[in-house]
Design a protein around this motif. Structure first.
Motif, PDB file in Angstrom:
ATOM      1  N   SER A 282       0.844  -1.196   0.000  1.00  0.00           N
ATOM      2  CA  SER A 282       0.000   0.000   0.000  1.00  0.00           C
ATOM      3  C   SER A 282       0.880   1.247   0.000  1.00  0.00           C
ATOM      4  N   GLY A 283       0.287   2.358  -0.404  1.00  0.00           N
ATOM      5  CA  GLY A 283       1.008   3.622  -0.363  1.00  0.00           C
ATOM      6  C   GLY A 283       1.353   4.022   1.054  1.00  0.00           C
ATOM      7  N   LYS A 284       0.472   3.692   1.990  1.00  0.00           N
ATOM      8  CA  LYS A 284       0.723   4.020   3.393  1.00  0.00           C
ATOM      9  C   LYS A 284       1.970   3.316   3.897  1.00  0.00           C
ATOM     10  N   SER A 285       2.128   2.039   3.549  1.00  0.00           N
ATOM     11  CA  SER A 285       3.314   1.288   3.962  1.00  0.00           C
ATOM     12  C   SER A 285       4.580   1.856   3.331  1.00  0.00           C
ATOM     13  N   ALA A 286       4.481   2.234   2.060  1.00  0.00           N
ATOM     14  CA  ALA A 286       5.634   2.814   1.365  1.00  0.00           C
ATOM     15  C   ALA A 286       6.039   4.130   2.016  1.00  0.00           C
ATOM     16  N   ALA A 287       5.056   4.997   2.273  1.00  0.00           N
ATOM     17  CA  ALA A 287       5.350   6.292   2.877  1.00  0.00           C
ATOM     18  C   ALA A 287       5.968   6.120   4.265  1.00  0.00           C
ATOM     19  N   LYS A 288       5.461   5.176   5.031  1.00  0.00           N
ATOM     20  CA  LYS A 288       6.009   4.909   6.367  1.00  0.00           C
ATOM     21  C   LYS A 288       7.461   4.463   6.278  1.00  0.00           C
ATOM     22  N   HIS A 289       7.749   3.602   5.323  1.00  0.00           N
ATOM     23  CA  HIS A 289       9.123   3.110   5.153  1.00  0.00           C
ATOM     24  C   HIS A 289      10.079   4.240   4.801  1.00  0.00           C
ATOM     25  N   PHE A 290       9.729   5.048   3.792  1.00  0.00           N
ATOM     26  CA  PHE A 290      10.635   6.106   3.353  1.00  0.00           C
ATOM     27  C   PHE A 290      10.758   7.212   4.405  1.00  0.00           C
ATOM     28  N   SER A 291       9.708   7.462   5.146  1.00  0.00           N
ATOM     29  CA  SER A 291       9.794   8.435   6.249  1.00  0.00           C
ATOM     30  C   SER A 291      10.791   7.954   7.294  1.00  0.00           C
ATOM     31  N   SER A 292      10.750   6.645   7.553  1.00  0.00           N
ATOM     32  CA  SER A 292      11.650   6.060   8.549  1.00  0.00           C
ATOM     33  C   SER A 292      13.105   6.123   8.104  1.00  0.00           C
ATOM     34  N   THR A 293      13.370   5.777   6.850  1.00  0.00           N
ATOM     35  CA  THR A 293      14.752   5.783   6.368  1.00  0.00           C
ATOM     36  C   THR A 293      15.308   7.209   6.292  1.00  0.00           C
ATOM     37  N   LEU A 294      14.455   8.168   5.962  1.00  0.00           N
ATOM     38  CA  LEU A 294      14.892   9.567   5.945  1.00  0.00           C
ATOM     39  C   LEU A 294      15.196  10.051   7.359  1.00  0.00           C
ATOM     40  N   ARG A 295      14.350   9.681   8.288  1.00  0.00           N
ATOM     41  CA  ARG A 295      14.542  10.105   9.690  1.00  0.00           C
ATOM     42  C   ARG A 295      15.831   9.528  10.272  1.00  0.00           C
ATOM     43  N   ASP A 296      16.104   8.251   9.925  1.00  0.00           N
ATOM     44  CA  ASP A 296      17.255   7.567  10.504  1.00  0.00           C
ATOM     45  C   ASP A 296      18.536   7.734   9.689  1.00  0.00           C
ATOM     46  N   GLY A 297      18.432   8.370   8.531  1.00  0.00           N
ATOM     47  CA  GLY A 297      19.618   8.559   7.699  1.00  0.00           C
ATOM     48  C   GLY A 297      20.075   7.289   7.008  1.00  0.00           C
ATOM     49  N   ARG A 298      19.164   6.360   6.768  1.00  0.00           N
ATOM     50  CA  ARG A 298      19.519   5.081   6.132  1.00  0.00           C
ATOM     51  C   ARG A 298      19.218   5.156   4.634  1.00  0.00           C
ATOM     52  N   TYR A 299      20.119   5.787   3.912  1.00  0.00           N
ATOM     53  CA  TYR A 299      19.904   5.924   2.479  1.00  0.00           C
ATOM     54  C   TYR A 299      21.230   6.189   1.784  1.00  0.00           C
ATOM     55  N   ARG A 300      21.252   5.921   0.493  1.00  0.00           N
ATOM     56  CA  ARG A 300      22.415   6.239  -0.335  1.00  0.00           C
ATOM     57  C   ARG A 300      22.290   7.655  -0.886  1.00  0.00           C
ATOM     58  N   SER A 301      21.047   8.042  -1.202  1.00  0.00           N
ATOM     59  CA  SER A 301      20.768   9.377  -1.721  1.00  0.00           C
ATOM     60  C   SER A 301      19.537   9.920  -1.006  1.00  0.00           C
ATOM     61  N   GLU A 302      19.704  10.993  -0.265  1.00  0.00           N
ATOM     62  CA  GLU A 302      18.585  11.571   0.482  1.00  0.00           C
ATOM     63  C   GLU A 302      17.469  12.011  -0.449  1.00  0.00           C
ATOM     64  N   ASP A 303      17.828  12.634  -1.566  1.00  0.00           N
ATOM     65  CA  ASP A 303      16.795  13.136  -2.484  1.00  0.00           C
ATOM     66  C   ASP A 303      16.047  11.990  -3.164  1.00  0.00           C
ATOM     67  N   ALA A 304      16.739  10.908  -3.483  1.00  0.00           N
ATOM     68  CA  ALA A 304      16.056   9.747  -4.069  1.00  0.00           C
ATOM     69  C   ALA A 304      15.117   9.122  -3.044  1.00  0.00           C
ATOM     70  N   GLU A 305      15.547   9.098  -1.789  1.00  0.00           N
ATOM     71  CA  GLU A 305      14.688   8.556  -0.728  1.00  0.00           C
ATOM     72  C   GLU A 305      13.448   9.430  -0.555  1.00  0.00           C
ATOM     73  N   ARG A 306      13.639  10.733  -0.678  1.00  0.00           N
ATOM     74  CA  ARG A 306      12.500  11.650  -0.582  1.00  0.00           C
ATOM     75  C   ARG A 306      11.543  11.441  -1.766  1.00  0.00           C
ATOM     76  N   TYR A 307      12.101  11.127  -2.914  1.00  0.00           N
ATOM     77  CA  TYR A 307      11.280  10.840  -4.090  1.00  0.00           C
ATOM     78  C   TYR A 307      10.405   9.611  -3.834  1.00  0.00           C
ATOM     79  N   GLY A 308      10.980   8.588  -3.205  1.00  0.00           N
ATOM     80  CA  GLY A 308      10.195   7.419  -2.829  1.00  0.00           C
ATOM     81  C   GLY A 308       9.067   7.791  -1.898  1.00  0.00           C
ATOM     82  N   LEU A 309       9.333   8.712  -0.953  1.00  0.00           N
ATOM     83  CA  LEU A 309       8.297   9.178  -0.029  1.00  0.00           C
ATOM     84  C   LEU A 309       7.175   9.885  -0.795  1.00  0.00           C
ATOM     85  N   VAL A 310       7.538  10.719  -1.754  1.00  0.00           N
ATOM     86  CA  VAL A 310       6.527  11.407  -2.577  1.00  0.00           C
ATOM     87  C   VAL A 310       5.612  10.395  -3.256  1.00  0.00           C
ATOM     88  N   LEU A 311       6.196   9.361  -3.846  1.00  0.00           N
ATOM     89  CA  LEU A 311       5.389   8.352  -4.543  1.00  0.00           C
ATOM     90  C   LEU A 311       4.489   7.593  -3.565  1.00  0.00           C
TER      91      LEU A 311
END
Length: 478
Positions: A282-311
């Motif tokens: 679901s979109g809710k699960s996706a948004a929760k995941h990307f919000s979590s990785t952005l908050r915790d700094g678990r990403y290779r590219s912050e902007d790409a992670e934010r793009y995932g959150l947008v989707l």
């Protein structure tokens, strides 16, 4: 699901009249090209793609397919066949796999994209598959197949079809029924091409300014993941077996080329984030995941992670929140086609059709002729009650993209909205034909032919197309 067996045994298509109407291959000498000309191989490739569309979950998102085609074109331009000789497509399947079909049709599974950590690693796999095509490995398999008995070819063809449709277990069981030795011979023949594909692939990587070490690095990581904890061997390694010697050879070849710093692979990270976002239920699960990785700094590219959150927010219909996050991305990447396209889509979801159309048109103006942006713009125009503009755009675009089902599906909608009934049904016929449904295509042409006031020229064109499709439909039923 397209299994490695389909890639290994593609030569069988040329031996079965139900799948190849006029692909008989005369014995003209020892050269691989003498058995399967490039024209025949391309024709066979188009038949192959119709089967792929009918049996695999081919990704239709134009921005995702556009990225893969763009990467493939850059690599192919450094191969001996050159850009324009290849079609790249994405299969929504979590198996780690990629495969090359006849005529330059190359498929990549989403599972393989997610396993790759950089664009260089994905490029290494695509370059390897390009090398299989450019070195005519499929044509060579046809040459080997000339010595097979026809019943054996029929058995192997059946294995291909079952494997593609059901996942492979049934195919292997069929092939094992008295054909195991022959099958192994063909697998071994394919493996003999792997070193050559590695060598040419590394050359392609170097010429296109990618890291030549990425091929061995990616294969090594797949092997380590497999060897730790009983992980099932990835499909890619089943059809492209990697031994220690082969990895060492690839590394040795890579060392002959200058070391390159990893280039900017932001578009790849966006591409990967979009695929990751779609894997959630679901979109809710996706948004929760990307919000979590952005908050915790678990990403290779912050902007790409934010793009995932947008989707993810868009999928869960939280459009205001998605727009807020998208503004942050646009402030830093205002000209990025994938981000601009997402902005246009979001305006449409927010009910602002005028803004959606203008945003899409601006993006297309900056990259005229771009396939993904053309499809996106036409789709938004049609949804925004401007079907005539979409029809005009797609009618021209279809001439340069005659093998893209999505183009004809959208053209059919735009034509219907423009009150062009015959054109709408003719475009639907092309769409169904390209996705492997010739019977439905013929029915659409019959409807088109009944359109009042149809000109003699238009009627003749439709009749020729109908006859061709009827012949193929009849052959497939044999």
């Amino acid at each position: 699901m397209i299994k490695p067996l389909l890639t290994i045994l593609l030569f069988s298509w040329t031996l079965h009249p139900a799948l190849a109407l006029d692909y008989s291959l005369p014995d003209m000498g020892e050269s691989s090209g003498a058995y399967l000309s490039t024209v025949q191989e391309r024709k066979l490739g188009r038949a192959f793609m119709r089967y792929v569309h009918a049996n695999a979950n081919v990704v239709k998102d134009p921005m995702l397919t556009g990225y893969l085609q763009s990467l493939g074109d850059r690599l192919a331009s450094k191969a001996q066949l050159g850009a324009g000789s290849f079609n790249f497509f994405l299969v929504d399947d979590m198996l780690i796999n990629a495969f090359a079909g006849p005529g330059g049709y190359i498929g990549v599974h989403t599972g393989l994209v997610l396993e790759a950590e950089t664009e260089d690693e994905l490029a290494a796999v695509v370059a390897h598959e390009i090398a299989h095509v450019s070195q005519r490995h499929i044509a060579r398999m046809v040459q080997e197949a000339e010595q097979m008995a026809l019943p054996a070819a029929g058995m192997l063809l059946a294995a291909i079809l079952v494997g593609a449709a059901t996942g492979g277990a049934g195919a292997m069981a069929m092939a094992a029924g008295g054909q195991a030795a022959l099958l192994q011979k063909q697998i071994n023949f394919t493996r003999a091409n792997e070193r050559e594909a590695d060598n040419i692939g590394i050359q392609i990587l170097s010429k296109s300014k990618h890291d030549t070490r990425a091929m061995a690095t990616f294969f090594q990581r797949l092997g380590r993941a497999t060897n730790s904890g009983g992980v099932t061997l990835p499909e890619f390694l089943l059809s492209h077996p990697v031994t220690a010697d082969r990895t060492a050879d690839a590394l040795a070849r890579a060392e002959k080329y200058p070391f390159r710093q990893q280039h900017n692979d932001f578009d790849f990270q966006l591409f990967r984030a979009a695929i990751r976002a779609e894997q959630f239920s679901s979109g809710k699960s996706a948004a929760k995941h990307f919000s979590s990785t952005l908050r915790d700094g678990r990403y290779r590219s912050e902007d790409a992670e934010r793009y995932g959150l947008v989707l993810g927010l868009m999928r869960s219909r939280k459009y205001s929140e998605a727009r807020k996050e998208l503004r942050t991305l646009l402030s830093k990447h205002a000209r990025n086609p994938m981000i601009r396209a997402t902005s246009a889509r979001l305006w449409l979801k927010q009910g602002n059709r005028q803004k959606a159309v203008s945003t899409a048109k601006q993006a297309l103006t900056s990259k005229p002729g771009n396939h993904a942006l053309t499809i996106l713009t036409a789709d938004i125009m049609t949804r925004s009650k401007h079907p005539q503009s979409a029809y005009k755009l797609l009618k021209k675009h279809a001439k340069s993209h005659p093998e893209d089902p999505q183009t004809f599906k959208l053209l059919a909608r735009a034509a219907a909205g423009s009150k062009k009934k015959a054109d709408s049904h003719a475009a639907l016929a092309d769409y169904h034909y390209l996705i492997g449904e010739p019977d439905v295509a013929v029915q659409q042409l019959l409807i088109a032919l009944k359109t009042p006031g149809l000109s003699f020229y238009s009627k003749s064109k439709l009749e020729v197309k109908k006859r061709t499709m009827e012949e193929e439909s009849a052959a497939l039923k044999k």
